[in-house]
Design a protein around this motif. Sequence first.
Motif, PDB file in Angstrom:
ATOM      1  N   LYS A   1      42.381  43.175  40.255  1.00  0.00           N
ATOM      2  CA  LYS A   1      42.471  44.635  40.144  1.00  0.00           C
ATOM      3  C   LYS A   1      41.619  45.145  38.990  1.00  0.00           C
ATOM      4  CE  LYS A   1      45.599  46.785  37.839  1.00  0.00           C
ATOM      5  NZ  LYS A   1      46.849  47.319  37.286  1.00  0.00           N
ATOM      6  N   ARG A   2      41.692  44.483  37.860  1.00  0.00           N
ATOM      7  CA  ARG A   2      40.897  44.897  36.701  1.00  0.00           C
ATOM      8  C   ARG A   2      39.403  44.744  36.983  1.00  0.00           C
ATOM      9  NH1 ARG A   2      44.253  42.555  31.462  1.00  0.00           N
ATOM     10  NH2 ARG A   2      46.220  43.599  31.928  1.00  0.00           N
ATOM     11  N   LEU A   3      39.037  43.687  37.708  1.00  0.00           N
ATOM     12  CA  LEU A   3      37.631  43.508  38.096  1.00  0.00           C
ATOM     13  C   LEU A   3      37.174  44.672  38.961  1.00  0.00           C
ATOM     14  CD1 LEU A   3      34.986  41.893  38.445  1.00  0.00           C
ATOM     15  CD2 LEU A   3      36.115  40.709  40.356  1.00  0.00           C
ATOM     16  N   VAL A   4      37.979  45.036  39.946  1.00  0.00           N
ATOM     17  CA  VAL A   4      37.642  46.158  40.825  1.00  0.00           C
ATOM     18  C   VAL A   4      37.544  47.452  40.017  1.00  0.00           C
ATOM     19  CG1 VAL A   4      38.464  47.581  42.752  1.00  0.00           C
ATOM     20  CG2 VAL A   4      38.584  45.091  42.898  1.00  0.00           C
ATOM     21  N   MET A   5      38.448  47.657  39.079  1.00  0.00           N
ATOM     22  CA  MET A   5      38.393  48.853  38.244  1.00  0.00           C
ATOM     23  C   MET A   5      37.089  48.900  37.453  1.00  0.00           C
ATOM     24  SD  MET A   5      42.354  48.996  36.951  1.00  0.00           S
ATOM     25  CE  MET A   5      42.203  50.499  35.983  1.00  0.00           C
ATOM     26  N   CYS A   6      36.647  47.753  36.957  1.00  0.00           N
ATOM     27  CA  CYS A   6      35.351  47.704  36.256  1.00  0.00           C
ATOM     28  C   CYS A   6      34.228  48.138  37.186  1.00  0.00           C
ATOM     29  CB  CYS A   6      35.064  46.282  35.761  1.00  0.00           C
ATOM     30  SG  CYS A   6      36.020  45.769  34.354  1.00  0.00           S
ATOM     31  N   LEU A   7      34.187  47.551  38.376  1.00  0.00           N
ATOM     32  CA  LEU A   7      33.105  47.851  39.306  1.00  0.00           C
ATOM     33  C   LEU A   7      33.130  49.305  39.746  1.00  0.00           C
ATOM     34  CD1 LEU A   7      33.192  44.561  41.400  1.00  0.00           C
ATOM     35  CD2 LEU A   7      31.598  45.180  39.559  1.00  0.00           C
ATOM     36  N   PHE A   8      34.318  49.857  39.955  1.00  0.00           N
ATOM     37  CA  PHE A   8      34.448  51.268  40.332  1.00  0.00           C
ATOM     38  C   PHE A   8      33.940  52.186  39.223  1.00  0.00           C
ATOM     39  CE2 PHE A   8      38.019  51.488  43.775  1.00  0.00           C
ATOM     40  CZ  PHE A   8      37.343  50.565  44.545  1.00  0.00           C
ATOM     41  N   ASN A   9      34.056  51.743  37.978  1.00  0.00           N
ATOM     42  CA  ASN A   9      33.674  52.563  36.825  1.00  0.00           C
ATOM     43  C   ASN A   9      32.307  52.191  36.263  1.00  0.00           C
ATOM     44  OD1 ASN A   9      35.995  54.421  36.062  1.00  0.00           O
ATOM     45  ND2 ASN A   9      37.041  52.486  36.431  1.00  0.00           N
ATOM     46  N   ASP A  10      31.517  51.468  37.048  1.00  0.00           N
ATOM     47  CA  ASP A  10      30.169  51.052  36.642  1.00  0.00           C
ATOM     48  C   ASP A  10      30.155  50.265  35.344  1.00  0.00           C
ATOM     49  OD1 ASP A  10      28.884  52.151  38.893  1.00  0.00           O
ATOM     50  OD2 ASP A  10      28.881  54.126  37.968  1.00  0.00           O
ATOM     51  N   VAL A  11      31.195  49.490  35.108  1.00  0.00           N
ATOM     52  CA  VAL A  11      31.201  48.530  34.016  1.00  0.00           C
ATOM     53  C   VAL A  11      30.700  47.241  34.641  1.00  0.00           C
ATOM     54  CG1 VAL A  11      32.616  47.254  32.364  1.00  0.00           C
ATOM     55  CG2 VAL A  11      33.073  49.671  32.804  1.00  0.00           C
ATOM     56  N   ASN A  12      29.427  46.921  34.432  1.00  0.00           N
ATOM     57  CA  ASN A  12      28.776  45.844  35.159  1.00  0.00           C
ATOM     58  C   ASN A  12      28.397  44.642  34.299  1.00  0.00           C
ATOM     59  OD1 ASN A  12      27.921  48.646  36.318  1.00  0.00           O
ATOM     60  ND2 ASN A  12      27.917  47.253  38.031  1.00  0.00           N
ATOM     61  N   ARG A  13      28.313  44.811  33.004  1.00  0.00           N
ATOM     62  CA  ARG A  13      27.878  43.735  32.127  1.00  0.00           C
ATOM     63  C   ARG A  13      28.979  42.678  32.020  1.00  0.00           C
ATOM     64  NH1 ARG A  13      26.856  42.639  26.442  1.00  0.00           N
ATOM     65  NH2 ARG A  13      28.532  44.071  25.931  1.00  0.00           N
ATOM     66  N   LYS A  14      28.601  41.402  32.147  1.00  0.00           N
ATOM     67  CA  LYS A  14      29.569  40.308  32.163  1.00  0.00           C
ATOM     68  C   LYS A  14      30.521  40.362  30.967  1.00  0.00           C
ATOM     69  CE  LYS A  14      28.340  35.972  31.351  1.00  0.00           C
ATOM     70  NZ  LYS A  14      27.862  34.582  31.557  1.00  0.00           N
ATOM     71  N   GLN A  15      30.028  40.538  29.774  1.00  0.00           N
ATOM     72  CA  GLN A  15      30.892  40.542  28.595  1.00  0.00           C
ATOM     73  C   GLN A  15      31.864  41.722  28.608  1.00  0.00           C
ATOM     74  OE1 GLN A  15      31.381  38.017  26.569  1.00  0.00           O
ATOM     75  NE2 GLN A  15      29.873  36.959  27.839  1.00  0.00           N
ATOM     76  N   ASP A  16      31.432  42.850  29.148  1.00  0.00           N
ATOM     77  CA  ASP A  16      32.335  44.001  29.254  1.00  0.00           C
ATOM     78  C   ASP A  16      33.413  43.754  30.301  1.00  0.00           C
ATOM     79  OD1 ASP A  16      30.988  45.377  27.283  1.00  0.00           O
ATOM     80  OD2 ASP A  16      29.701  46.452  28.690  1.00  0.00           O
ATOM     81  N   ILE A  17      33.031  43.127  31.413  1.00  0.00           N
ATOM     82  CA  ILE A  17      34.016  42.790  32.456  1.00  0.00           C
ATOM     83  C   ILE A  17      35.055  41.831  31.888  1.00  0.00           C
ATOM     84  CG2 ILE A  17      34.334  41.605  34.661  1.00  0.00           C
ATOM     85  CD1 ILE A  17      31.562  42.781  35.486  1.00  0.00           C
ATOM     86  N   ILE A  18      34.597  40.822  31.166  1.00  0.00           N
ATOM     87  CA  ILE A  18      35.523  39.864  30.542  1.00  0.00           C
ATOM     88  C   ILE A  18      36.464  40.585  29.580  1.00  0.00           C
ATOM     89  CG2 ILE A  18      35.646  37.946  28.889  1.00  0.00           C
ATOM     90  CD1 ILE A  18      33.134  36.794  30.316  1.00  0.00           C
ATOM     91  N   LYS A  19      35.929  41.508  28.813  1.00  0.00           N
ATOM     92  CA  LYS A  19      36.743  42.255  27.840  1.00  0.00           C
ATOM     93  C   LYS A  19      37.844  43.052  28.530  1.00  0.00           C
ATOM     94  CE  LYS A  19      36.183  45.566  24.058  1.00  0.00           C
ATOM     95  NZ  LYS A  19      35.225  46.411  23.343  1.00  0.00           N
ATOM     96  N   VAL A  20      37.556  43.611  29.707  1.00  0.00           N
ATOM     97  CA  VAL A  20      38.557  44.396  30.432  1.00  0.00           C
ATOM     98  C   VAL A  20      39.528  43.488  31.189  1.00  0.00           C
ATOM     99  CG1 VAL A  20      38.908  46.072  32.295  1.00  0.00           C
ATOM    100  CG2 VAL A  20      37.063  46.418  30.643  1.00  0.00           C
TER     101      VAL A  20
END
Length: 143
Positions: A54-73
């Motif tokens: 779910k958090r991964l999908v939320m990142c992608l929906f919000n254009d959070v695409n950078r690997k380190q940012d995805i990991i942080k979320v």
Amino acid sequence: MYIDTVSVVTESKLIDINGKDIIDYGSEISVDCCMNKIHFHGKKLTININEKQKRLVMCLFNDVNRKQDIIKVVWYENHKGISDNNYHQLIHKFRILLDEFGIPSGIIKTINRYGLRLDTSLLCSSMNSKCHDRFNGYHQSNN
């Protein structure tokens, strides 16, 4: 002390990882943050997902695409101890889950040496554009 929401800031994006709303990505996909479900409106399909997915999908929906940012979320609670292997395993398992339900796993595109992005062009465009009818006739996954 109980905290109702946890917001993670990544490159000027604020993501409420404990949000309870339904978040839409165009008219093709939405994620129910309270029930941990992802809805594919064109296929009238709902898939149960886990918290990290779910958090991964939320990142992608919000254009959070950078690997380190995805990991942080995704691993907010302990992101500093997460390895690349954890990240790649999450992506791999999520793609397998999508594939099991006939959703092209290619909707999650890898950007070499950067991260991920969402590509919904692979989804069917036979969707009902009326928001209030979008959940009629859905098939529920049994995960």
